[in-house]
Scaffold this active site. Structure first.
Site, PDB file in Angstrom:
ATOM      1  N   THR A 192       1.204  50.605 -93.205  1.00  0.00           N
ATOM      2  CA  THR A 192       0.079  51.534 -93.126  1.00  0.00           C
ATOM      3  C   THR A 192      -1.242  50.777 -93.176  1.00  0.00           C
ATOM      4  O   THR A 192      -1.454  49.950 -94.063  1.00  0.00           O
ATOM      5  CB  THR A 192       0.146  52.534 -94.285  1.00  0.00           C
ATOM      6  OG1 THR A 192       1.446  53.099 -94.292  1.00  0.00           O
ATOM      7  CG2 THR A 192      -0.889  53.632 -94.121  1.00  0.00           C
ATOM      8  N   GLN A 208      11.477  58.580-101.828  1.00  0.00           N
ATOM      9  CA  GLN A 208      11.146  57.158-101.965  1.00  0.00           C
ATOM     10  C   GLN A 208      10.989  56.748-103.434  1.00  0.00           C
ATOM     11  O   GLN A 208      11.517  55.720-103.868  1.00  0.00           O
ATOM     12  CB  GLN A 208       9.846  56.873-101.206  1.00  0.00           C
ATOM     13  CG  GLN A 208       9.471  55.407-101.104  1.00  0.00           C
ATOM     14  CD  GLN A 208       8.219  55.177-100.245  1.00  0.00           C
ATOM     15  OE1 GLN A 208       7.685  56.113 -99.650  1.00  0.00           O
ATOM     16  NE2 GLN A 208       7.766  53.949-100.187  1.00  0.00           N
ATOM     17  N   HIS A 254      -3.935  49.673 -98.262  1.00  0.00           N
ATOM     18  CA  HIS A 254      -2.790  50.556 -98.503  1.00  0.00           C
ATOM     19  C   HIS A 254      -1.942  50.019 -99.660  1.00  0.00           C
ATOM     20  O   HIS A 254      -1.564  50.762-100.563  1.00  0.00           O
ATOM     21  CB  HIS A 254      -1.946  50.664 -97.227  1.00  0.00           C
ATOM     22  CG  HIS A 254      -0.641  51.385 -97.405  1.00  0.00           C
ATOM     23  ND1 HIS A 254      -0.556  52.756 -97.571  1.00  0.00           N
ATOM     24  CD2 HIS A 254       0.638  50.923 -97.454  1.00  0.00           C
ATOM     25  CE1 HIS A 254       0.705  53.108 -97.699  1.00  0.00           C
ATOM     26  NE2 HIS A 254       1.457  52.026 -97.639  1.00  0.00           N
ATOM     27  N   TYR A 305      13.855  53.882-104.452  1.00  0.00           N
ATOM     28  CA  TYR A 305      13.423  52.597-103.893  1.00  0.00           C
ATOM     29  C   TYR A 305      13.706  51.382-104.791  1.00  0.00           C
ATOM     30  O   TYR A 305      13.622  50.243-104.306  1.00  0.00           O
ATOM     31  CB  TYR A 305      11.946  52.641-103.485  1.00  0.00           C
ATOM     32  CG  TYR A 305      10.946  52.186-104.517  1.00  0.00           C
ATOM     33  CD1 TYR A 305      10.663  52.974-105.612  1.00  0.00           C
ATOM     34  CD2 TYR A 305      10.297  50.961-104.387  1.00  0.00           C
ATOM     35  CE1 TYR A 305       9.745  52.560-106.553  1.00  0.00           C
ATOM     36  CE2 TYR A 305       9.383  50.535-105.330  1.00  0.00           C
ATOM     37  CZ  TYR A 305       9.103  51.331-106.410  1.00  0.00           C
ATOM     38  OH  TYR A 305       8.204  50.916-107.349  1.00  0.00           O
ATOM     39  N   GLU A 315       0.344  53.281 -88.377  1.00  0.00           N
ATOM     40  CA  GLU A 315       0.689  51.868 -88.210  1.00  0.00           C
ATOM     41  C   GLU A 315       0.462  51.400 -86.780  1.00  0.00           C
ATOM     42  O   GLU A 315       0.568  52.169 -85.832  1.00  0.00           O
ATOM     43  CB  GLU A 315       2.168  51.627 -88.563  1.00  0.00           C
ATOM     44  CG  GLU A 315       2.542  52.079 -89.963  1.00  0.00           C
ATOM     45  CD  GLU A 315       3.826  51.441 -90.468  1.00  0.00           C
ATOM     46  OE1 GLU A 315       4.319  50.486 -89.835  1.00  0.00           O
ATOM     47  OE2 GLU A 315       4.326  51.908 -91.507  1.00  0.00           O
ATOM     48  N   ASP A 323       9.577  46.742 -90.653  1.00  0.00           N
ATOM     49  CA  ASP A 323       8.288  47.275 -91.071  1.00  0.00           C
ATOM     50  C   ASP A 323       7.643  46.313 -92.071  1.00  0.00           C
ATOM     51  O   ASP A 323       8.263  45.950 -93.078  1.00  0.00           O
ATOM     52  CB  ASP A 323       8.480  48.656 -91.706  1.00  0.00           C
ATOM     53  CG  ASP A 323       7.209  49.489 -91.627  1.00  0.00           C
ATOM     54  OD1 ASP A 323       6.355  49.206 -90.769  1.00  0.00           O
ATOM     55  OD2 ASP A 323       7.075  50.424 -92.427  1.00  0.00           O
ATOM     56  N   ARG A 369       2.250  51.507-109.915  1.00  0.00           N
ATOM     57  CA  ARG A 369       2.109  50.480-110.971  1.00  0.00           C
ATOM     58  C   ARG A 369       0.629  50.331-111.308  1.00  0.00           C
ATOM     59  O   ARG A 369      -0.036  49.387-110.876  1.00  0.00           O
ATOM     60  CB  ARG A 369       2.631  49.123-110.473  1.00  0.00           C
ATOM     61  CG  ARG A 369       4.101  49.074-110.063  1.00  0.00           C
ATOM     62  CD  ARG A 369       4.459  47.747-109.383  1.00  0.00           C
ATOM     63  NE  ARG A 369       3.691  47.542-108.168  1.00  0.00           N
ATOM     64  CZ  ARG A 369       4.030  48.020-106.970  1.00  0.00           C
ATOM     65  NH1 ARG A 369       5.150  48.679-106.825  1.00  0.00           N
ATOM     66  NH2 ARG A 369       3.260  47.825-105.912  1.00  0.00           N
TER      67      ARG A 369
END
Lengths: 433, 433
Positions: free
Chosen positions: A366, A246, A140, A250, A207, A133, A149
């Site tokens: 995305t 996530q 996105h 992550y 996607e 991916d 962030r």
């Protein structure tokens, strides 16, 4: 490519919103109780490639390609590359043209040759060796970056590196497969220790999927100028995401359980030849953006490496079904929102010697547009779950509820040319175990 | 398990450092010019399972398991699970015992049954559907964390989540496969724009590999109490890493090209039964560490879910070869440095419904010990490349040079019991293209 529009003797193909004769996507289907085999979508019908071979409708390179595409999976066909694919397309255009000399033969074969799509089951087109991916939707990346962030939405590598990561191939599933809400670990806001339970922030991701054709050997690479020879076709991909899982898992190695429970794929492989009329120059980089490094730069790719494909997300909830409402559009985006071309993705992926194989699948990441009605995930459209959407049914949504069905569509439109489409990529959310 | 040491009529098995009769690992081998097939390592020989079947040496469940293990890949054997594997082991222990009644029959078969390992090529034991790399070596996570995030070496999720990510299955390669130094993008210190070229910080990672047996359906999960039934065996894994590529690419989605150019795997699948005498209680968590969530906690797993396996990294450089020096040990570590058990890894991986399949491979992540002579990567042992190692050849190393060969070994030792080993996982660095 011919500029002259063809019509087909298969009536449903003419003015079909997805599958006119100009499209001719390949896929794997099965009649009830029979084994999966390869076919071609034409209007609301599927042309059975084995039946066409048995009837002697293909000769030469087209017959070789049709044979490879008639099997239970398209990997061998993908491995043939562009020449076989083009030979098959040329033969199919002649066979299905309204003036085809073999029309009577084909009509006589009836449903042995052309079977209604609604009577068939569709399957994953290929065995996926590895699924990667990417993250090439820059809007996105900016939207998500702001949530995770705020001071630093786009990391310094973004405009230099086609960022990607390895996904899970075992849970790629065909459109229509129910998607079970995952259980997982999350750190609820304000808590210091994690909880376990069903994800509360289940999301979709809109996607473009890219099917790989001929591969490369381990330790070798694919030059960007050669990359297009390694692309077999395109599909829609919904990279379902558990945002609460996530956020907690992550760092530092990327998404894992948040993404590996399911990724839905549309059944029809749209060929590069069908998309040829919808190629565009890669949009100019904004003033001040760096030039890509030379291994990512190719004049022909910059001149025509992008695609103008409309991408749509729709939602159908239980309440909408009960009220007789149609699926509601949540977003309309476009593949022109890709910051990197597909060729750049191929060149980057293989530049260190990573082996790509026929049937590998890439996701674009995305593909959101710059506007609020063009964002490809709920995380973006609800501003991280803070601004619920109000639906036509009167319901609100921050993230997906059980019973919600997400529908992705893609269409290519150009004046003076028939619209071609990808078909749908659907998935309905089942309650967690 | 029997406590009584067996001896074998295969002389080389007795006192063999890796493959005494107590081990009996499975693998895929080929004689020159022949197709790969399944075999069992015994001393310096390989027992050909198809030849043993043809000679009628197996009956019942053992014959079924031997047939599955005799094919070109071990996936079907892995899918059988523990009962078939144990039946085959019991039969092999009887056949290869010094007092075996079938000894004369087997001796008469000669090299049709027992072929010298040195005359064979060894292959990847199984088709790997998906490869997942974990990060359960807590000392490694702390050491790396200090380099990347001095103020925050261990992220808040580490002691709650068995962190993992999806790796690349297409470039898993068998021990002995040359490993080409990757080209890639890096951001050299002090520069503002990236450069492209051969990685200057090529590294190894010392890992335990875990082969998966029976899987689970998509949308289902494997409870921790059942996890051991889903493990087929163990190997060594060198997760080659380009540290300069990694540092520049890994945010925000994790390692990609830094890791996907090659991962080397040792050929022999060491069974859970062979490792049974070397199981230990999972080491107590340091005072103040959180309890795992209940889906990761099982009394039996805490009581005997760890393994006491010595892990060794050795380096052989061109200069050492020229000087006639043996490979030099760079580190001696142990699987007791795993913060999470293998069962916890399986339970976590599947808890959201991710489908695991026979032949999937997990890496443990780098298994460093707490001491400087026990760290499983050069990034750690050279303090991020700042403190070169001095070798017996007089050379210095911060990262790997072309021609360097990395050798991983693993041994299990226990008083009163024969040592068993994993064999080697080797890979020699080739110059970049």
């Amino acid at each position: 490519m011919t500029a002259q529009p063809y019509k087909s003797w298969v009536d449903s193909a003419n003015d079909h919103p997805d599958f006119p004769i100009q499209n001719l996507p390949l896929g794997i289907f099965s009649r009830p109780g029979q084994k999966p085999r390869g076919g071609v979508a034409i209007g609301d019908q599927i042309l059975d490639l084995q039946a066409a071979l048995d009837a002697g409708l293909f000769v030469g390179d087209a017959a070789v390609a049709a044979e490879a595409a008639s099997r239970e999976q398209l990997n061998d066909f993908f491995a043939l590359g562009a020449s076989g694919r083009k030979a098959l397309r040329t033969a199919l255009l002649h066979l299905l043209d309204e003036h085809s000399e073999q029309q009577a033969t084909m009509r006589a074969l009836g449903e042995a040759l052309l079977v209604p799509m609604t009577s068939c089951e569709l399957h994953l087109p290929a065995h996926v060796g590895d699924y990667t991916d990417f993250y090439v939707g820059i809007h996105h990346a900016q939207n998500i970056g702001k949530l995770f962030r705020p001071d630093n939405p786009l990391l310094p590598n973004y405009k230099h590196v086609p960022i990607g990561y390895h996904g899970r191939s075992s849970t790629l599933c065909i459109s229509g497969t129910p998607v079970r809400r995952p259980n997982g670990q999350t750190l609820p806001a304000g808590q210091e220790t994690p909880s376990f339970g069903p994800s509360k922030r289940l999301d979709y991701e809109l996607e473009l999927g890219i099917w790989l054709g001929p591969g490369n050997n381990m330790g070798e690479s694919i030059a960007i100028g050669e990359a297009s020879n390694h692309i077999a076709g395109f599909c829609l991909l919904n990279d379902w995401s558990a945002r609460d899982v996530q956020a907690w898992e992550y760092q530092p190695l990327g998404p894992f359980l948040a993404k590996n429970f399911a990724s839905s794929v549309s059944p029809w492989v749209i060929t590069p030849e069908a998309l040829e009329p919808f190629r565009k120059p890669q949009p100019a980089r904004p003033e001040g953006d760096p030039q890509p490094l030379s291994y990512l730069l190719d004049d022909a790719d910059q001149a025509a490496g992008a695609f103008d494909i409309e991408l749509e997300v729709l939602l159908l909830t239980e309440a909408m079904r009960e009220q007789g409402l149609p699926p509601q559009r949540l977003a309309l985006s476009n593949t022109l929102n890709m910051y990197w071309t597909v060729a750049q993705m191929v060149a980057h992926h293989s530049v260190g010697g990573c082996k790509l194989q026929p049937g590998d699948l890439f996701g674009s990441g995305t593909l959101s547009g710059p506007d609020p009605d063009a964002v490809g995930s709920l995380l973006e459209s609800t501003n991280g779950g803070k601004q619920p959407l109000t639906l036509a049914s009167g319901e609100q949504r921050t993230f997906l509820e059980d019973g919600d069905e997400v529908i992705l569509r893609a269409r290519c439109r150009r004046d003076g040319y028939p619209t071609i489409g990808f078909g749908e990529c659907r998935g309905k959310v089942q309650p967690a175990h």
